[in-house]
Design a protein around this motif. Structure first.
Motif, PDB file in Angstrom:
ATOM      1  N   ASP A  38       4.607 -10.126  -1.729  1.00 23.23           N
ATOM      2  CA  ASP A  38       4.140  -9.604  -0.439  1.00 23.23           C
ATOM      3  C   ASP A  38       4.548 -10.599   0.642  1.00 23.23           C
ATOM      4  O   ASP A  38       4.191 -11.777   0.568  1.00 23.23           O
ATOM      5  CB  ASP A  38       2.612  -9.463  -0.430  1.00 23.23           C
ATOM      6  N   ASP A  41       3.657 -11.362   3.588  1.00 23.54           N
ATOM      7  CA  ASP A  41       2.727 -11.609   4.692  1.00 23.54           C
ATOM      8  C   ASP A  41       3.176 -12.872   5.418  1.00 23.54           C
ATOM      9  O   ASP A  41       3.394 -13.897   4.792  1.00 23.54           O
ATOM     10  CB  ASP A  41       1.308 -11.840   4.164  1.00 23.54           C
ATOM     11  N   HIS A  97       4.802  -2.480   2.961  1.00 24.82           N
ATOM     12  CA  HIS A  97       3.497  -3.163   3.037  1.00 24.82           C
ATOM     13  C   HIS A  97       2.815  -2.807   4.365  1.00 24.82           C
ATOM     14  O   HIS A  97       2.096  -3.620   4.919  1.00 24.82           O
ATOM     15  CB  HIS A  97       3.709  -4.672   2.885  1.00 24.82           C
ATOM     16  N   HIS A 143      -0.064  -4.319   8.859  1.00 22.11           N
ATOM     17  CA  HIS A 143      -0.917  -5.087   7.958  1.00 22.11           C
ATOM     18  C   HIS A 143      -2.353  -5.211   8.486  1.00 22.11           C
ATOM     19  O   HIS A 143      -2.935  -6.296   8.511  1.00 22.11           O
ATOM     20  CB  HIS A 143      -0.327  -6.488   7.722  1.00 22.11           C
ATOM     21  N   PRO A 190      -2.535  -3.546   2.460  1.00 24.99           N
ATOM     22  CA  PRO A 190      -2.952  -4.895   2.862  1.00 24.99           C
ATOM     23  C   PRO A 190      -4.247  -5.289   2.158  1.00 24.99           C
ATOM     24  O   PRO A 190      -5.170  -4.486   2.060  1.00 24.99           O
ATOM     25  CB  PRO A 190      -3.198  -4.765   4.377  1.00 24.99           C
ATOM     26  N   GLY A 191      -4.299  -6.497   1.641  1.00 32.29           N
ATOM     27  CA  GLY A 191      -5.550  -7.055   1.111  1.00 32.29           C
ATOM     28  C   GLY A 191      -6.102  -6.382  -0.132  1.00 32.29           C
ATOM     29  O   GLY A 191      -7.305  -6.449  -0.375  1.00 32.29           O
ATOM     30  N   HIS A 241       2.988 -14.001  -3.277  1.00 25.41           N
ATOM     31  CA  HIS A 241       3.088 -13.912  -1.829  1.00 25.41           C
ATOM     32  C   HIS A 241       4.184 -14.880  -1.388  1.00 25.41           C
ATOM     33  O   HIS A 241       4.423 -15.890  -2.055  1.00 25.41           O
ATOM     34  CB  HIS A 241       1.775 -14.300  -1.160  1.00 25.41           C
TER      35      HIS A 241
HETATM   36 ZN    ZN Z   1      -0.423  -8.554   2.477  1.00 26.07          ZN
END
Ligand code: ZN
Length: 311
Positions: free
Chosen positions: A11, A13, A86, A90, A127-128, A252
């Motif tokens: 991911d 992020d 994704h 986000h 997300p999350g 990540h």
């Molecule tokens: Zn994420």
């Protein structure tokens, strides 16, 4: 005997998302693009050396705002990696937004990725790790072919609930949300979702985020823990994850970030994975990959896994 498959996904992020989780957004004098500028190249080299084709989940906004990010993903796509969706922005509370926003987030993420890499993503990661039946309906209507967001992991759920409570106690506000605890009863192996999505049915294909076997208590088998476990710990965790025929190791970008080299020292007190160097975390990931290979796992992208388990 069933064929054993392993998938690595990342991911992407960006740093600002972590600042938002810890309620310290805008207060750090740090490099906000270290994931795309530094960590991504380290991951690409690692996968190259290990002959692994992985799945990268990108946030659409990061490609729209910085075309060079999209260019990097295009190269990865051309090298045989999969680029997944994704979402556009986000939002950690995406599951609590209205349907129109959810559609815009799913479609907007896919549009941005398609514009950047030249192929429309078929997979989605929320997300999350939070997803709901309502968001699943939106994914189906948007033509998403598989999802990989369900994380049926009791120890992680407890840790997240505790961390959010601590952030609130300190008077800070986290953007992160905790959803339905029923997720803990969801299958931990690939399945088609039913109603609710935590049951098996005939709906969308789901590739749950990695946990170790049921007998070892479904410990989280995700990059943060594997990278922090060190080489020996990573190998032991991997052995426990091998209780399953499909291993879905979710990383990540920040897992291969380095606090000192990448100018992220101010975030390190909040983010445990930044307390180890990129070199040390890489060694732990290599140890996990080697152990999977030794145990007969074949590495596939999540799209390939979804096709394999799709019937
Ligand atoms: Zn994420």
């Amino acid at each position: 005997m069933a064929e054993k498959l392993a998938a690595l996904s990342v991911d992407l992020d960006e740093i600002e998302n972590y600042a938002a989780i810890h309620g310290i957004a805008g207060k750090l004098g740090i490099v906000h693009t270290a994931v795309y500028d530094k960590a991504l190249a380290r991951l690409a080299t690692l996968f190259d050396e290990q002959s692994v084709r992985a799945t990268f989940f990108a946030i659409g906004r990061d490609l729209i705002d910085r075309p060079e990010n999209g260019e990097r993903l295009k190269q990865l796509h051309q090298a045989g990696h999969e680029i997944g969706n994704h979402s556009l922005s986000h939002f950690y509370d995406l599951t609590r937004r209205d349907a129109q926003t959810q559609h815009r987030e799913v479609r907007g993420g896919a549009d941005a990725i398609e514009a950047a890499v030249g192929a429309r993503p078929i997979g989605f990661r929320a997300p999350g790790y939070t997803i709901t039946d309502r968001l699943f309906e939106v994914l189906a209507r948007e033509g998403v072919q598989y999802d990989s967001s369900v994380f049926p992991c009791p120890p992680y759920y407890l840790a997240k609930a505790t961390a959010l409570a601590l952030i609130r106690l300190r008077g800070r506000h986290s953007r992160s949300v905790l959803d339905d605890p029923r997720v803990l009863t969801a299958p931990a192996d690939p399945y088609r979702i039913g109603t609710p999505y935590t049951k098996r049915g005939r709906g969308m294909r789901e590739l749950p985020i990695g946990v170790t076997g049921d007998r070892s208590g479904r410990l989280p088998y995700i990059g943060t823990y594997v990278a922090l476990a060190g080489r020996l710990g990573a190998r032991l965790l991997t052995r426990l994850a091998c209780a399953r025929d499909f291993v879905n190791l979710e990383l990540h970008g920040i897992d291969l970030a380095d606090a000192r080299e990448d100018g992220l020292e101010a975030l390190a007190p909040h983010q445990p994975d930044l307390r180890k160097t990129a070199v040390a975390k890489r060694a732990a990931l290599v140890s996990a990959i080697s152990e999977l290979r030794r145990r007969g796992y074949r590495f596939v992208t999540l799209a390939e896994a979804a096709a394999h388990y799709g019937h």
